[in-house]
Structures are given as C-alpha cells and as structure tokens.
Write a protein that holds these residues in place. Sequence first.
Motif, PDB file in Angstrom:
ATOM      1  N   SER A  77       0.925  -1.297   0.025  1.00 47.69           N
ATOM      2  CA  SER A  77       0.096  -0.063   0.024  1.00 47.69           C
ATOM      3  C   SER A  77       0.795   1.216   0.184  1.00 47.69           C
ATOM      4  O   SER A  77       1.941   1.221   0.417  1.00 47.69           O
ATOM      5  CB  SER A  77      -0.800  -0.080   1.086  1.00 47.69           C
ATOM      6  OG  SER A  77       0.021   0.022   2.342  1.00 47.69           O
ATOM      7  N   GLU A  78       0.185   2.122  -0.380  1.00 49.56           N
ATOM      8  CA  GLU A  78       1.130   3.601  -0.445  1.00 49.56           C
ATOM      9  C   GLU A  78       1.800   3.972   1.016  1.00 49.56           C
ATOM     10  O   GLU A  78       2.756   4.690   0.900  1.00 49.56           O
ATOM     11  CB  GLU A  78       0.050   4.708  -0.799  1.00 49.56           C
ATOM     12  CG  GLU A  78       0.753   5.925  -1.551  1.00 49.56           C
ATOM     13  CD  GLU A  78       1.752   5.809  -2.641  1.00 49.56           C
ATOM     14  OE1 GLU A  78       2.782   6.317  -2.687  1.00 49.56           O
ATOM     15  OE2 GLU A  78       1.395   4.710  -3.415  1.00 49.56           O
ATOM     16  N   ASP A  79       1.063   3.795   1.671  1.00 57.37           N
ATOM     17  CA  ASP A  79       1.525   4.348   3.263  1.00 57.37           C
ATOM     18  C   ASP A  79       2.755   3.209   3.780  1.00 57.37           C
ATOM     19  O   ASP A  79       3.388   3.656   4.783  1.00 57.37           O
ATOM     20  CB  ASP A  79       0.478   4.311   4.285  1.00 57.37           C
ATOM     21  CG  ASP A  79      -0.253   2.957   4.439  1.00 57.37           C
ATOM     22  OD1 ASP A  79      -0.340   2.101   3.332  1.00 57.37           O
ATOM     23  OD2 ASP A  79      -0.528   2.546   5.626  1.00 57.37           O
ATOM     24  N   LYS A 132       5.398   2.801   1.831  1.00 54.79           N
ATOM     25  CA  LYS A 132       6.492   2.979   0.959  1.00 54.79           C
ATOM     26  C   LYS A 132       7.647   3.518   2.003  1.00 54.79           C
ATOM     27  O   LYS A 132       7.413   4.378   3.137  1.00 54.79           O
ATOM     28  CB  LYS A 132       6.189   4.126  -0.128  1.00 54.79           C
ATOM     29  CG  LYS A 132       5.549   3.447  -1.289  1.00 54.79           C
ATOM     30  CD  LYS A 132       5.537   4.472  -2.310  1.00 54.79           C
ATOM     31  CE  LYS A 132       4.983   3.726  -3.549  1.00 54.79           C
ATOM     32  NZ  LYS A 132       5.125   4.821  -4.831  1.00 54.79           N
ATOM     33  N   GLN A 161       8.817  -0.585  -1.558  1.00 49.36           N
ATOM     34  CA  GLN A 161       9.245   0.669  -2.423  1.00 49.36           C
ATOM     35  C   GLN A 161       7.841   1.225  -3.357  1.00 49.36           C
ATOM     36  O   GLN A 161       7.098   0.299  -3.687  1.00 49.36           O
ATOM     37  CB  GLN A 161      10.321   0.115  -3.469  1.00 49.36           C
ATOM     38  CG  GLN A 161      11.562   0.015  -2.856  1.00 49.36           C
ATOM     39  CD  GLN A 161      12.287   1.390  -2.636  1.00 49.36           C
ATOM     40  OE1 GLN A 161      11.834   2.311  -2.580  1.00 49.36           O
ATOM     41  NE2 GLN A 161      13.328   1.426  -2.054  1.00 49.36           N
TER      42      GLN A 161
END
Length: 175
Positions: free
Chosen positions: A144-146, A148, A175
Amino acid sequence: MSEKDFQDENNHTEENLNEANSAEEISTEEQLQKQLDEANDKYARLFAEFDNYKKRTSREKVDLIQSAGKEVIAKLLPVLDDFDRALASMENSPSVESVKEGIDLVNNKFRKTLEQQGLKEMDVLGQPFDAEYQEAITTTPAPSEDLKNKVVDVLEKGYFLNDKVVRFAKVIIGQ
C-alpha cells in the motif's frame, strides 16, 4: 700584641672559618644527596604501586566479565531444565496440544529471563527504515502507499541490550 702574633691569630681564625665553611658545604651536599635519595625512593615506590594498581584492575575487569556471564547462565539454567522436561514429555505425550502449551510456557519464561537481563526486542514492522537499527536485505513493491520506505517484513529480529544494539534487524523495505 705584636704584629706577627696578630697575623698568626688572624691566619688561624681564617683557617677555622674555612674549615667551618667546608664542613657546612659537605653538610649541605649530604642533605641534598639525602633529599635526592628520598625522592628517588618515593618515585620508585609510587611507580610500583601504580603498576600493581594497573595489574589489579585488569584482573578485576576480567573477573567481572567472567562473573557477569556466570550470572546470566545461572539465570538461564531453569529455562534449560524446562526445555529438558518438555523434550521428555514430547516423547510420552499422545497430545500435540499439551506439548505446544509446554513449549509456549518455556518460550515465555526464556524471553522474560532475557528481558530481566536487559534484552529488548526491536519493534520495526511498519516503521520507517532506520539504518542505525536495521539492515535492509532487499526491497519489494509496497502493498500500500503508506508502507513506502517502511519495513514490510522482518527476516531476523533485532535486539537491544540495555539500550545498545546487540543485533541489527534484517528487514525488507517497501518501495
């Protein structure tokens, strides 16, 4: 008193003064030599005391390290006894569930003993990557984006011993 008698007496007085001065010089030299000998003796004793101090502290340091290890081992012996009992009960136990419970109890006791000795596990999962405490093994696409640039998986846990890193956590970063 004749002039000759006066000169004789004067010469005699000068000789006495010269002898007194010479005796005084010898006395001063003897005193200085005595003070030098005392200072050298004091220096030699002080040097020997310092050398003994260094040897004693070195021995004490080695003894302290050995006794500290002995203390930890003595505290872990009951856990070793529990593992022995668990292994013996595994051979005779028809139920796998009771063996699992026993192993869980031993694991908890072992972890509690290590915590009492100052060992603390690093909590890094989901945390931002920090090279001071973690070693990045590889990267993977973040689920998920959180996540990264955060730790998405821990391959090997990291530990602190009294707030100092004993082992870095080996992690996978998103990443």
